[in-house]
Design a protein around this motif. Structure first.
Motif, PDB file in Angstrom:
ATOM      1  N   VAL A 440      16.007 -29.181 -48.305  1.00  0.00           N
ATOM      2  CA  VAL A 440      14.313 -28.552 -48.368  1.00  0.00           C
ATOM      3  C   VAL A 440      14.091 -27.300 -47.873  1.00  0.00           C
ATOM      4  N   ARG A 441      15.148 -26.102 -46.919  1.00  0.00           N
ATOM      5  CA  ARG A 441      14.737 -25.234 -46.015  1.00  0.00           C
ATOM      6  C   ARG A 441      13.878 -23.886 -47.385  1.00  0.00           C
ATOM      7  N   GLY A 442      13.055 -23.769 -47.331  1.00  0.00           N
ATOM      8  CA  GLY A 442      12.609 -22.694 -48.244  1.00  0.00           C
ATOM      9  C   GLY A 442      12.208 -23.251 -49.669  1.00  0.00           C
ATOM     10  N   ARG A 443      11.939 -24.498 -49.792  1.00  0.00           N
ATOM     11  CA  ARG A 443      12.288 -25.310 -51.095  1.00  0.00           C
ATOM     12  C   ARG A 443      10.855 -26.390 -51.014  1.00  0.00           C
ATOM     13  N   LYS A 444      11.289 -27.003 -51.179  1.00  0.00           N
ATOM     14  CA  LYS A 444      10.676 -28.409 -51.350  1.00  0.00           C
ATOM     15  C   LYS A 444      10.633 -29.668 -50.433  1.00  0.00           C
ATOM     16  N   LYS A 445       9.676 -30.166 -49.920  1.00  0.00           N
ATOM     17  CA  LYS A 445       9.277 -30.784 -49.061  1.00  0.00           C
ATOM     18  C   LYS A 445      10.414 -32.269 -48.715  1.00  0.00           C
ATOM     19  N   ASP A 446      10.511 -32.848 -49.140  1.00  0.00           N
ATOM     20  CA  ASP A 446      10.889 -34.473 -50.342  1.00  0.00           C
ATOM     21  C   ASP A 446      12.211 -33.476 -51.252  1.00  0.00           C
ATOM     22  N   THR A 447      12.665 -35.001 -51.271  1.00  0.00           N
ATOM     23  CA  THR A 447      13.763 -35.018 -51.977  1.00  0.00           C
ATOM     24  C   THR A 447      14.541 -36.641 -52.598  1.00  0.00           C
ATOM     25  N   ASN A 448      15.126 -37.327 -52.864  1.00  0.00           N
ATOM     26  CA  ASN A 448      15.758 -38.093 -53.337  1.00  0.00           C
ATOM     27  C   ASN A 448      17.173 -38.803 -52.955  1.00  0.00           C
ATOM     28  N   ILE A 449      17.686 -39.640 -52.776  1.00  0.00           N
ATOM     29  CA  ILE A 449      18.800 -40.057 -52.308  1.00  0.00           C
ATOM     30  C   ILE A 449      20.244 -39.085 -53.487  1.00  0.00           C
ATOM     31  N   GLY A 450      19.804 -39.880 -54.389  1.00  0.00           N
ATOM     32  CA  GLY A 450      20.549 -38.676 -55.735  1.00  0.00           C
ATOM     33  C   GLY A 450      20.792 -37.487 -55.299  1.00  0.00           C
ATOM     34  N   GLU A 451      20.243 -36.484 -55.079  1.00  0.00           N
ATOM     35  CA  GLU A 451      20.509 -35.030 -54.733  1.00  0.00           C
ATOM     36  C   GLU A 451      21.082 -35.234 -53.239  1.00  0.00           C
ATOM     37  N   LEU A 452      20.355 -36.097 -52.678  1.00  0.00           N
ATOM     38  CA  LEU A 452      20.386 -36.363 -50.681  1.00  0.00           C
ATOM     39  C   LEU A 452      22.294 -36.280 -51.297  1.00  0.00           C
ATOM     40  N   TYR A 453      23.097 -37.324 -51.670  1.00  0.00           N
ATOM     41  CA  TYR A 453      24.361 -37.334 -51.767  1.00  0.00           C
ATOM     42  C   TYR A 453      25.246 -36.141 -52.070  1.00  0.00           C
ATOM     43  N   LYS A 454      24.552 -35.819 -53.371  1.00  0.00           N
ATOM     44  CA  LYS A 454      25.360 -33.788 -53.637  1.00  0.00           C
ATOM     45  C   LYS A 454      25.469 -32.896 -52.531  1.00  0.00           C
ATOM     46  N   SER A 455      24.748 -32.684 -51.446  1.00  0.00           N
ATOM     47  CA  SER A 455      24.574 -32.231 -50.945  1.00  0.00           C
ATOM     48  C   SER A 455      25.775 -32.981 -49.457  1.00  0.00           C
ATOM     49  N   TYR A 456      25.325 -33.898 -49.345  1.00  0.00           N
ATOM     50  CA  TYR A 456      26.084 -34.565 -48.144  1.00  0.00           C
ATOM     51  C   TYR A 456      27.441 -34.210 -48.365  1.00  0.00           C
ATOM     52  N   VAL A 457      27.597 -34.402 -50.143  1.00  0.00           N
ATOM     53  CA  VAL A 457      29.330 -34.229 -50.781  1.00  0.00           C
ATOM     54  C   VAL A 457      29.878 -32.791 -49.764  1.00  0.00           C
ATOM     55  N   GLU A 458      28.768 -32.286 -50.476  1.00  0.00           N
ATOM     56  CA  GLU A 458      29.252 -30.525 -50.515  1.00  0.00           C
ATOM     57  C   GLU A 458      29.537 -30.440 -48.656  1.00  0.00           C
ATOM     58  N   VAL A 459      28.809 -30.880 -47.376  1.00  0.00           N
ATOM     59  CA  VAL A 459      28.362 -30.140 -46.661  1.00  0.00           C
ATOM     60  C   VAL A 459      29.710 -31.166 -45.378  1.00  0.00           C
ATOM     61  N   CYS A 460      30.341 -32.276 -46.628  1.00  0.00           N
ATOM     62  CA  CYS A 460      31.038 -32.701 -46.060  1.00  0.00           C
ATOM     63  C   CYS A 460      32.463 -32.016 -45.856  1.00  0.00           C
ATOM     64  N   LYS A 461      33.127 -31.520 -47.460  1.00  0.00           N
ATOM     65  CA  LYS A 461      34.020 -30.674 -47.672  1.00  0.00           C
ATOM     66  C   LYS A 461      34.377 -29.178 -46.991  1.00  0.00           C
ATOM     67  N   GLU A 462      33.055 -28.534 -46.824  1.00  0.00           N
ATOM     68  CA  GLU A 462      32.781 -27.860 -45.726  1.00  0.00           C
ATOM     69  C   GLU A 462      33.263 -28.286 -44.270  1.00  0.00           C
ATOM     70  N   LEU A 463      33.140 -29.097 -44.503  1.00  0.00           N
ATOM     71  CA  LEU A 463      33.224 -29.546 -43.075  1.00  0.00           C
ATOM     72  C   LEU A 463      35.143 -29.611 -42.535  1.00  0.00           C
ATOM     73  N   ARG A 464      35.348 -30.306 -43.392  1.00  0.00           N
ATOM     74  CA  ARG A 464      36.778 -30.637 -44.067  1.00  0.00           C
ATOM     75  C   ARG A 464      36.407 -32.199 -42.915  1.00  0.00           C
ATOM     76  N   ILE A 465      35.518 -33.074 -43.709  1.00  0.00           N
ATOM     77  CA  ILE A 465      35.423 -34.486 -43.400  1.00  0.00           C
ATOM     78  C   ILE A 465      35.542 -34.902 -44.239  1.00  0.00           C
ATOM     79  N   PRO A 466      35.810 -36.447 -44.271  1.00  0.00           N
ATOM     80  CA  PRO A 466      35.925 -37.053 -45.451  1.00  0.00           C
ATOM     81  C   PRO A 466      34.344 -38.495 -45.370  1.00  0.00           C
ATOM     82  N   GLY A 467      33.653 -38.263 -46.641  1.00  0.00           N
ATOM     83  CA  GLY A 467      32.102 -38.310 -47.135  1.00  0.00           C
ATOM     84  C   GLY A 467      32.428 -40.016 -47.182  1.00  0.00           C
ATOM     85  N   VAL A 468      31.079 -40.513 -46.690  1.00  0.00           N
ATOM     86  CA  VAL A 468      31.605 -42.264 -47.336  1.00  0.00           C
ATOM     87  C   VAL A 468      31.148 -42.331 -48.415  1.00  0.00           C
ATOM     88  N   GLY A 469      31.151 -43.730 -49.184  1.00  0.00           N
ATOM     89  CA  GLY A 469      30.644 -43.682 -50.269  1.00  0.00           C
ATOM     90  C   GLY A 469      29.253 -44.054 -50.949  1.00  0.00           C
TER      91      GLY A 469
END
Length: 525
Positions: A440-469
């Motif tokens: 949401v930074r610099g973009r629209k102020k809302d999103t959905n669970i599908g888009e958020l899950y993709k971003s979540y997986v990318e952040v987990c890879k950067e942090l080297r932490i296993p994500g959830v399903g």
């Protein structure tokens, strides 16, 4: 060849002793013209034997301090000018009063946060309830209040005063200073000192109890009965002329702090209190203190029509320079250095920009002192020592409140409750918030669970932490919705459910910056 008497005299003067040469010099120089030899070069040791004529060049004056500490070979001007007799006075005047105070105090010692006496002295100096020796930055307001009370005592008449201003601007502290100054002035000037009654209105059981306290100051409890109220007794007393020598005719100074607690639905108590100063033979000086600037205009409009409106003095919020001066005034009495000047400036600047509340500044300084104490104790535990030596360089660096200590204390004092909530969340919920911030930074102020899950997986890879399903991720979003951090919409398809952050982006960033694993991730946003 006959000898020239002039040359002979010159050779004699050259071979003679310095005393003889000095004595014969003027005569020989006066008798010779062009054939006399040049005068012998005088030595420095001969200056003390020379008796100068009144027309000679005056000797260069030396300061009294240099004169006293001069070497044995130098001329003693103090003996010539008679200053030696007053050498004691010269020693006292060799330094200015400010320098004498500085030299007498000596260098400040190293502050040891593990010393209970040091910590007790520092925390006492920075406590809100401690009245400093001198109250600075409120001299103008104190002078106005003092002159008002002084005029009432001199003329033997009543009066009312209302002090307003934001919290922590020195209203109550200034009145305490004026009260002591007024009593001292009355004693020195030969006036009868007024009785003083200080009332904290928040401690009253009922609003009308203030009249009973005023009446009790006159020791008239025995005169009151069930039929006549304390207010009626005071009104009757102030409508009859009383001799000044009696207890009823003595001046009284009433200080009502937190005056806005006396505001009732009909405003009768507040109105009757100020009306006591308008009665014909009243000898009451009332000083009301509250935060509201327009209290008199809003709640006491009838006082102006009765020509008994109190004098209003407003205490403005402290500026950055004033807060810094007050903090330094409190710290000057300590024999050691506790704060870096940059740390005090940071505190003063932040408080002045927020509210100008001096009590808030003192609380933050005490929090910074606690941080240094905890840091030093932790360092001592790591080094496995029982006593910190002041010569240890590592300890000396931490035994001062520095700018990063003050910044941490300020952040804890001014952060919102949302920051505490975010920092206490489980790790995957914090990662989800970091993913929301990335979307949401610099973009629209809302999103959905599908888009958020993709971003979540990318952040987990950067942090080297296993994500959830995906299914478990929906439960994480629902938990954040229950916490009031995210707003989760409704949809038949769970991946299309709308997600909107309900907290500020700055709060999320500030909360996650304090966690090590998110710092690099936030810097890339």
């Amino acid at each position: 060849m006959p000898s020239n008497p002039k040359q002979t005299a010159s050779r004699i003067a050259t071979r003679s002793s310095p005393k003889e040469a000095d004595a014969a010099g003027p005569e020989i120089a006066g008798s010779g013209h062009g054939n006399s030899t040049p005068p012998r070069r005088r030595l420095r040791s001969d200056q003390s034997q020379v008796t100068e004529s009144p027309m000679s060049t005056p000797m260069k004056r030396k300061s009294p301090r240099l004169c006293i500490n001069s070497s044995p070979n130098s001329p003693n001007i103090c003996q010539q000018g008679g200053v030696k007799e007053h050498s004691d006075k010269i020693i006292k005047l060799s330094r200015s009063p400010a320098k004498m105070l500085l030299y007498s105090s000596g260098p400040k010692q190293q502050w040891n946060p593990r010393d209970p006496q040091h910590m007790g002295a520092v925390k006492k100096a920075m406590h809100v309830s401690i009245i400093p020796h001198s109250i600075v930055c409120r001299e103008a307001e104190q002078q106005r209040v003092f002159e008002f009370c002084k005029g009432c005592v001199q003329q033997g008449k009543s009066g009312s005063l209302y002090l307003s201003g934001c919290p922590g601007t020195g209203k109550s502290l200034s009145v305490e200073k004026v009260k002591h100054d007024l009593l001292e002035w009355a004693q020195d000037a030969g006036f009868q000192a007024p009785d003083v009654l200080s009332v904290e209105c928040t401690s009253l059981a009922t609003t009308s109890e203030i009249f009973r306290k005023i009446l009790g100051k006159f020791q008239m409890k025995g005169k009151a009965n069930d039929v006549t109220s304390p207010l009626q007794h005071l009104q009757k007393m102030y409508t009859q002329k009383q001799p000044p020598t009696t207890a009823d005719g003595k001046m009284m100074l009433v200080i009502a702090d937190e005056l806005d607690y006396l505001i009732t639905k009909d405003r009768a108590v507040l109105h009757d209190l100020f009306m006591l100063t308008a009665l014909p033979f009243s000898r009451c000086i009332l000083i009301g203190i509250a935060n509201a600037i327009d209290l008199v205009d809003r709640f006491l409009p009838r006082l102006q029509s009765l020509n008994c409106k109190p004098l209003v003095i407003t205490f403005p919020a402290y500026s950055k320079d004033q807060i810094l001066e007050i903090l330094q005034e409190r710290l000057n009495g300590l024999p050691f250095v506790v704060f870096q000047r940059e740390a005090l400036e940071l505190c003063a600047r932040r408080i002045a920009a927020a509210s100008g509340d001096m009590r808030k500044a003192l609380d933050i300084c005490r929090s910074a002192i606690d941080l240094v104490e905890a840091e030093v104790n932790e360092t001592a535990g790591d080094m496995n020592i029982s006593l910190i030596d002041s010569e240890n360089p590592r300890v000396e660096e931490t035994a001062t409140v520095r700018i990063h200590h003050m910044a941490l204390a300020l952040s804890r004092a001014f952060r919102s409750p949302t920051v505490d909530i975010i920092q206490s969340l489980p790790q995957h919920q914090q990662i989800t918030l970091c993913s929301v911030l990335k979307l949401v930074r610099g973009r629209k102020k809302d999103t959905n669970i599908g888009e958020l899950y993709k971003s979540y997986v990318e952040v987990c890879k950067e942090l080297r932490i296993p994500g959830v399903g995906n299914l478990e991720f929906s439960s994480v979003c629902e938990a954040l919705n229950d916490q009031g951090v995210l707003k989760l919409g409704q949809s038949r398809n769970s991946n299309l459910r709308k997600i909107t952050p309900k907290v500020e982006e700055a709060d999320i960033t500030f909360a996650l910056q304090g966690i090590c694993i998110f710092r690099n991730c936030l810097q890339q946003l």
